[in-house]
Design a protein around this motif. Structure first.
Motif, PDB file in Angstrom:
ATOM      1  N   UNK A  69      60.059  57.208  53.625  1.00  0.00           N
ATOM      2  CA  UNK A  69      58.661  56.826  53.475  1.00  0.00           C
ATOM      3  C   UNK A  69      58.578  55.691  52.456  1.00  0.00           C
ATOM      4  N   UNK A  70      57.820  54.648  52.792  1.00  0.00           N
ATOM      5  CA  UNK A  70      57.628  53.508  51.902  1.00  0.00           C
ATOM      6  C   UNK A  70      56.136  53.331  51.642  1.00  0.00           C
ATOM      7  N   UNK A  71      55.815  53.005  50.396  1.00  0.00           N
ATOM      8  CA  UNK A  71      54.416  52.881  50.003  1.00  0.00           C
ATOM      9  C   UNK A  71      54.204  51.602  49.214  1.00  0.00           C
ATOM     10  N   UNK A  72      53.052  50.954  49.449  1.00  0.00           N
ATOM     11  CA  UNK A  72      52.658  49.771  48.702  1.00  0.00           C
ATOM     12  C   UNK A  72      51.178  49.895  48.370  1.00  0.00           C
ATOM     13  N   UNK A  73      50.826  49.628  47.093  1.00  0.00           N
ATOM     14  CA  UNK A  73      49.453  49.842  46.655  1.00  0.00           C
ATOM     15  C   UNK A  73      49.010  48.757  45.682  1.00  0.00           C
ATOM     16  N   UNK A  74      48.270  47.748  46.136  1.00  0.00           N
ATOM     17  CA  UNK A  74      47.664  46.782  45.217  1.00  0.00           C
ATOM     18  C   UNK A  74      46.487  47.413  44.475  1.00  0.00           C
ATOM     19  N   UNK A  75      46.308  47.011  43.192  1.00  0.00           N
ATOM     20  CA  UNK A  75      45.273  47.594  42.355  1.00  0.00           C
ATOM     21  C   UNK A  75      44.582  46.515  41.545  1.00  0.00           C
ATOM     22  N   UNK A  76      43.339  46.803  41.154  1.00  0.00           N
ATOM     23  CA  UNK A  76      42.586  45.936  40.263  1.00  0.00           C
ATOM     24  C   UNK A  76      41.853  46.816  39.255  1.00  0.00           C
ATOM     25  N   UNK A  77      41.732  46.316  38.027  1.00  0.00           N
ATOM     26  CA  UNK A  77      41.108  47.129  36.974  1.00  0.00           C
ATOM     27  C   UNK A  77      40.353  46.226  35.995  1.00  0.00           C
ATOM     28  N   UNK A  78      39.257  46.770  35.454  1.00  0.00           N
ATOM     29  CA  UNK A  78      38.517  46.147  34.360  1.00  0.00           C
ATOM     30  C   UNK A  78      38.427  47.161  33.226  1.00  0.00           C
ATOM     31  N   UNK A  79      38.793  46.743  32.011  1.00  0.00           N
ATOM     32  CA  UNK A  79      38.765  47.648  30.860  1.00  0.00           C
ATOM     33  C   UNK A  79      38.342  46.851  29.634  1.00  0.00           C
ATOM     34  N   UNK A  80      37.242  47.256  29.000  1.00  0.00           N
ATOM     35  CA  UNK A  80      36.685  46.442  27.921  1.00  0.00           C
ATOM     36  C   UNK A  80      35.825  47.300  26.991  1.00  0.00           C
ATOM     37  N   UNK A  81      35.680  46.805  25.770  1.00  0.00           N
ATOM     38  CA  UNK A  81      34.817  47.452  24.781  1.00  0.00           C
ATOM     39  C   UNK A  81      33.379  46.999  25.007  1.00  0.00           C
ATOM     40  N   UNK A  82      32.451  47.930  24.849  1.00  0.00           N
ATOM     41  CA  UNK A  82      31.033  47.610  25.015  1.00  0.00           C
ATOM     42  C   UNK A  82      30.477  47.067  23.706  1.00  0.00           C
ATOM     43  N   UNK A  83      30.881  45.844  23.380  1.00  0.00           N
ATOM     44  CA  UNK A  83      30.420  45.179  22.158  1.00  0.00           C
ATOM     45  C   UNK A  83      29.925  43.793  22.524  1.00  0.00           C
ATOM     46  N   UNK A  84      29.135  43.219  21.621  1.00  0.00           N
ATOM     47  CA  UNK A  84      28.582  41.890  21.858  1.00  0.00           C
ATOM     48  C   UNK A  84      29.698  40.860  21.983  1.00  0.00           C
ATOM     49  N   UNK A  85      29.542  39.950  22.935  1.00  0.00           N
ATOM     50  CA  UNK A  85      30.507  38.881  23.106  1.00  0.00           C
ATOM     51  C   UNK A  85      31.639  39.187  24.054  1.00  0.00           C
ATOM     52  N   UNK A  86      31.738  40.422  24.526  1.00  0.00           N
ATOM     53  CA  UNK A  86      32.802  40.803  25.457  1.00  0.00           C
ATOM     54  C   UNK A  86      32.225  40.891  26.865  1.00  0.00           C
ATOM     55  N   UNK A  87      32.799  40.128  27.777  1.00  0.00           N
ATOM     56  CA  UNK A  87      32.346  40.107  29.166  1.00  0.00           C
ATOM     57  C   UNK A  87      33.329  40.868  30.040  1.00  0.00           C
ATOM     58  N   UNK A  88      32.805  41.681  30.936  1.00  0.00           N
ATOM     59  CA  UNK A  88      33.670  42.451  31.837  1.00  0.00           C
ATOM     60  C   UNK A  88      34.497  41.538  32.736  1.00  0.00           C
ATOM     61  N   UNK A  89      33.974  40.346  33.041  1.00  0.00           N
ATOM     62  CA  UNK A  89      34.706  39.425  33.914  1.00  0.00           C
ATOM     63  C   UNK A  89      35.985  38.909  33.266  1.00  0.00           C
TER      64      UNK A  89
END
Length: 298
Positions: free
Chosen positions: A122-142
């Motif tokens: 069995x072979x598996x392939x899994x692309x992933x994307x993640x956003x991780x950030x502090x909820x403070x002024x000046x920090x954008x999720x993008x």
């Protein structure tokens, strides 16, 4: 700890009021599964100051897996996590470079494709994307996007046991990592089995867990794994990475054909927080942790 107790009471009352019992006849499920988890740690001292930290995490996951004929299967997963960092004092961290953060947000999505060319491989392939950030002024999720790819190959023996190897390539925020891991699904005997308690990805390798099946509806597990969390705390790719090992004892209860509950008692050790720029490290004392996870199959 009070949050965990409230969850336990809430789940018990919900099950009791709905009259849920363990069904003797298994039913057919849809490809969709949802789960909710709560994790809390004891207060841990920061080694180089009079600062200490207590953490709470809330996670909601949704997974969908569908067979595409006899050889192929396709899966999707979505995850949202809210993390709270409760500092003892609001003093600067990392030699007075960083202001302490309180709330963090992490959400991710992934696709998995599995291929079985014959009864053994069995072979598996899994692309992933993640956003991780502090909820403070000046920090954008993008600005907090990470992406990666997890791939694995497993061999199925004649007795049904599976063993393989996987690797995760992770282009994390301001850092590229390659994480190898052992993929295993091994039924040692009627009572004991060895497997991976987690999915490999941005949080680290899959880990190992030895499980004892006490009865058809109760099991107990003992496991360990390395855990990593990296998140954006300021603009210009300034990140903090929390890197630590965790050992745990798990108790699982199959409440019904659809509902599974798992309780964890864990111990975090060799914990470090690393600032990306300037490169500074703060160490955390070892700490006890508790978690509760509920899963529902539709």
């Amino acid at each position: 700890m009070s949050k965990i107790k409230l969850i336990v009471v809430g789940v018990f009352l919900a099950l009791h009021s709905s009259g849920v019992v363990y069904a003797q006849q298994p039913k057919l499920f849809s490809p969709l599964t949802i789960s909710a988890s709560a994790i809390t740690t004891d207060e841990a001292d920061v080694a180089t100051s009079n600062q200490s930290l207590q953490r709470d995490t809330w996670i909601i996951d949704a997974k969908y897996k569908q067979a595409l004929g006899r050889q192929w299967s396709l899966g999707f997963d979505l995850s949202y996590a809210s993390l709270n960092y409760d500092w003892k004092v609001k003093q600067q961290l990392f030699d007075s470079v960083v202001t302490p953060w309180s709330d963090l947000t992490r959400y991710s999505a992934g696709i998995s494709l599995a291929y079985r060319p014959d009864k053994h491989w069995m072979f598996m392939m899994a692309p992933k994307i993640q956003y991780a950030y502090a909820d403070v002024a000046g920090v954008s999720s993008s600005d907090a996007m990470s992406y990666g790819l997890v791939a694995a190959g497993m061999y199925r023996f004649e007795d049904g046991n599976m063993l393989g190897f996987g690797v995760a390539y992770l282009n994390d925020i301001s850092k590229v990592r390659t994480v190898p891991y052992l993929a295993v699904r091994w039924q040692i005997n009627e009572r004991f089995r060895l497997g991976n308690p987690f999915s490999a990805g941005f949080s680290g390798p899959a880990g190992l867990e030895l499980t004892y099946q006490a009865s058809p509806i109760f099991d107990i597990g003992l496991g360990t794994s390395k855990r990593t969390q990296r998140f954006l705390i300021q603009d210009q790719d300034i990140t903090v990475e929390v890197d630590e090992w965790v050992s745990f004892v798990r108790a699982g209860w199959l409440v019904s054909d659809s509902i599974t509950l798992n309780g964890y008692a864990g111990y975090y050790f060799d914990s470090e927080m690393e600032l990306s720029e300037p490169e500074l490290i703060e160490t955390l004392d070892n700490q006890v942790a508790f978690a509760l996870a509920a899963e529902y199959k539709f």
